[in-house]
Design a protein around this motif. Structure first.
Motif, short mmCIF file in Angstrom:
data_model
loop_
_atom_site.label_atom_id
_atom_site.label_comp_id
_atom_site.label_asym_id
_atom_site.label_seq_id
_atom_site.Cartn_x
_atom_site.Cartn_y
_atom_site.Cartn_z
N LYS A 1 2.65 51.85 -13.84
CA LYS A 1 3.19 50.65 -13.19
C LYS A 1 4.61 50.92 -12.68
O LYS A 1 5.13 52.02 -12.84
CB LYS A 1 3.19 49.46 -14.15
N LEU B 1 8.08 51.77 -10.94
CA LEU B 1 8.52 52.84 -10.04
C LEU B 1 7.54 54.01 -10.05
O LEU B 1 7.28 54.62 -9.01
CB LEU B 1 9.92 53.32 -10.45
N ARG C 1 0.24 56.32 -20.45
CA ARG C 1 0.03 56.28 -21.90
C ARG C 1 -1.41 55.94 -22.25
O ARG C 1 -1.92 56.34 -23.27
CB ARG C 1 0.95 55.21 -22.53
N ASP D 1 1.82 60.22 -24.19
CA ASP D 1 3.02 59.46 -24.53
C ASP D 1 4.14 60.49 -24.53
O ASP D 1 4.01 61.54 -25.17
CB ASP D 1 2.83 58.84 -25.92
N VAL D 2 5.23 60.22 -23.82
CA VAL D 2 6.28 61.24 -23.72
C VAL D 2 7.03 61.43 -25.05
O VAL D 2 7.79 62.39 -25.19
CB VAL D 2 7.28 60.98 -22.56
N ASN E 1 9.89 60.05 -15.01
CA ASN E 1 10.23 58.66 -14.70
C ASN E 1 10.05 57.72 -15.90
O ASN E 1 10.72 56.69 -15.98
CB ASN E 1 9.33 58.21 -13.53
N VAL F 1 14.47 60.33 -13.43
CA VAL F 1 14.93 58.97 -13.14
C VAL F 1 15.87 58.53 -14.27
O VAL F 1 15.46 58.40 -15.42
CB VAL F 1 13.75 57.99 -12.98
N SER F 2 17.13 58.35 -13.91
CA SER F 2 18.15 57.98 -14.88
C SER F 2 18.55 56.52 -14.62
O SER F 2 17.72 55.71 -14.19
CB SER F 2 19.34 58.93 -14.76
N TYR G 1 20.03 51.88 -24.42
CA TYR G 1 19.55 52.37 -23.12
C TYR G 1 20.64 53.18 -22.42
O TYR G 1 20.40 54.30 -21.93
CB TYR G 1 19.16 51.15 -22.28
N LYS H 1 20.59 57.22 -21.46
CA LYS H 1 20.62 57.71 -20.07
C LYS H 1 21.84 58.62 -19.84
O LYS H 1 21.74 59.57 -19.07
CB LYS H 1 20.62 56.53 -19.09
N VAL I 1 15.68 47.41 -9.27
CA VAL I 1 14.38 47.07 -8.68
C VAL I 1 13.67 46.14 -9.66
O VAL I 1 13.70 46.38 -10.88
CB VAL I 1 13.53 48.35 -8.48
N THR J 1 11.03 45.36 -11.75
CA THR J 1 9.85 45.96 -12.38
C THR J 1 9.75 45.40 -13.79
O THR J 1 10.54 44.54 -14.17
CB THR J 1 10.00 47.49 -12.49
N GLY J 2 8.83 45.97 -14.58
CA GLY J 2 8.70 45.55 -15.97
C GLY J 2 9.96 45.81 -16.78
O GLY J 2 10.13 45.29 -17.88
N1 LIG Z 1 13.82 48.96 -12.49
C1 LIG Z 1 15.11 49.19 -12.47
O1 LIG Z 1 15.91 48.38 -11.97
C2 LIG Z 1 15.64 50.48 -13.04
C3 LIG Z 1 17.02 50.71 -12.93
C4 LIG Z 1 17.53 51.90 -13.43
C5 LIG Z 1 16.67 52.83 -14.00
N2 LIG Z 1 15.33 52.57 -14.11
C6 LIG Z 1 14.47 53.61 -14.70
O2 LIG Z 1 13.29 53.76 -13.93
C7 LIG Z 1 12.24 54.29 -14.73
C8 LIG Z 1 10.96 53.51 -14.49
O3 LIG Z 1 11.13 52.18 -14.97
P1 LIG Z 1 10.49 50.92 -14.24
O4 LIG Z 1 11.61 50.14 -13.68
O5 LIG Z 1 9.37 51.32 -13.37
O6 LIG Z 1 9.96 50.12 -15.54
P2 LIG Z 1 8.49 49.72 -16.01
O7 LIG Z 1 7.82 48.93 -14.95
O8 LIG Z 1 8.68 49.10 -17.35
O9 LIG Z 1 7.71 51.12 -16.15
C9 LIG Z 1 8.06 52.04 -17.14
C10 LIG Z 1 6.94 53.04 -17.28
O10 LIG Z 1 7.29 53.99 -18.30
C11 LIG Z 1 6.20 54.12 -19.19
N3 LIG Z 1 6.62 54.47 -20.54
C12 LIG Z 1 7.46 53.80 -21.37
N4 LIG Z 1 7.53 54.44 -22.55
C13 LIG Z 1 6.73 55.53 -22.46
C14 LIG Z 1 6.37 56.56 -23.34
N5 LIG Z 1 6.85 56.62 -24.59
N6 LIG Z 1 5.49 57.51 -22.92
C15 LIG Z 1 4.99 57.47 -21.67
N7 LIG Z 1 5.26 56.51 -20.79
C16 LIG Z 1 6.13 55.54 -21.18
C17 LIG Z 1 5.51 52.77 -19.19
O11 LIG Z 1 4.19 52.96 -19.66
P3 LIG Z 1 3.16 51.73 -19.90
O12 LIG Z 1 2.65 51.42 -18.52
O13 LIG Z 1 2.15 52.29 -20.82
O14 LIG Z 1 3.97 50.61 -20.50
C18 LIG Z 1 5.61 52.40 -17.72
O15 LIG Z 1 4.53 52.95 -16.98
C19 LIG Z 1 12.75 54.25 -16.17
O16 LIG Z 1 13.17 55.53 -16.57
C20 LIG Z 1 13.94 53.31 -16.09
O17 LIG Z 1 14.89 53.56 -17.09
C21 LIG Z 1 14.79 51.42 -13.64
#
Ligand SMILES: NC(=O)c1ccc[n+]([C@@H]2O[C@H](COP(=O)([O-])OP(=O)(O)OC[C@H]3O[C@@H](n4cnc5c(N)ncnc54)[C@H](OP(=O)(O)O)[C@@H]3O)[C@@H](O)[C@H]2O)c1
Length: 266
Positions: free
Chosen positions: A11, A13, A34, A56-57, A84, A141-142, A162, A166, A195, A197-198
């Protein structure tokens, strides 16, 4: 046929990385999730060049199994890795405000395990394949919340586990860059922009989300009083892929925003 691997692909990014990369039928995309059974949004893309693998990472052995499976399909090589997967606890506590030392320790170690060690385990598991590939590029992705100077200037108190995870992740990227520069590898840590997202506290919910959201909004206002809000997911991924494809060995080890600069909240 260029090959890519994306973690956290079910899901957010990660899913959009898979979407944009697999739109080119000349690419092969390994999507690490996962749980395959619940990764329905990838299946919905209906792309025959996407291969879903489970890991699972937090689990170095599971990543090794995934690397073995990917190697069987790709002839033992991988061109590009996108690390990511990540998560936030949204505890809403400041570093001195946790109710107990145990609660602080649990939160910091728990998030560190996924965001920092998880990325390191991922990179280590796939390095042998990357070594045989022709891309030799790793995008991690940081987050701007891992930027030390901005934390002080924005007076950003929240997302402590968090932010720490990072900042450490950026150092891990620098270590890999230093170690693998002689072999021609490019490692880069990228803030993807804000962005929806979840990951967002509004979407993720959780006990401390209201406190955390308040702290994030205050920091954003300090960073840029004219901030227009989250950017579209399509833009974040398109610009990150641009960095992945264009950046050269001279830039290895950098930590930048999705625009390739240090402006965290444009
Ligand atoms: N969105 C933002 O504004 C933002 C800003 C800065 C940085 N980021 C970074 O962008 C990256 C992606 O986040 P996102 O925004 O797309 O959030 P997200 O929608 O919550 O997606 C996170 C993804 O990481 C997976 N994940 C979490 N823990 C894991 C684990 N232990 N092993 C394997 N997969 C795991 C989740 O798996 P499941 O689908 O199984 O839950 C999910 O698919 C992250 O590194 C986050 O820190 C996001």
């Amino acid at each position: 046929m260029p090959s890519y691997l994306v973690t956290g692909a079910a899901k957010g990014l990660g899913l959009e990385f898979v979407n944009q990369l697999s739109a080119d039928s000349g690419n092969i995309v390994f999507a690490i999730v996962r749980n395959k059974a619940t990764a329905t949004q990838i299946a919905d893309l209906r792309r025959t060049n996407v291969i879903i693998l489970e890991a699972d990472v937090d689990d170095a052995k599971a990543l090794q199994f995934a690397a073995n499976d990917a190697a069987k399909v790709s002839g033992g090589q991988l061109d590009y890795l996108i690390s990511n997967a990540g998560r936030s606890s949204h505890s809403g506590f400041t570093l001195s405000g946790y109710p107990t030392p145990e609660a602080l320790e649990h939160d910091v170690l728990d998030i560190f395990k996924t965001n920092t060690l998880g990325a390191i385990h991922t990179i280590n598991a796939f390095l042998p394949l990357l070594n045989k590939g022709s891309g030799k590029k790793v995008l991690v992705v940081s987050s701007a919340l891992g930027d030390i100077e901005s934390t002080v200037s924005w007076e950003f108190l929240g997302a402590v586990s968090y932010s720490i995870s990072k900042a450490a992740l950026n150092m891990a990227v620098a270590k890999y860059a230093a170690e693998y520069k002689p072999q021609g590898f490019v490692f880069v840590a990228v803030h993807p922009g804000i962005v929806n997202t979840g990951m967002s506290p509004t979407v993720a919910g959780g006990e401390g989300f209201a406190r955390e959201l308040e702290m994030i909004m205050a920091a954003n206002k300090k960073a840029n009083p004219n901030w227009q809000g989250p950017i579209p997911i399509e833009e974040s991924i398109r610009k990150q892929l641009d960095i992945l494809h264009k950046w050269r060995i001279e830039e290895t080890g950098a930590f930048v925003s999705y625009n390739g600069d240090k402006v965290w909240v444009p």
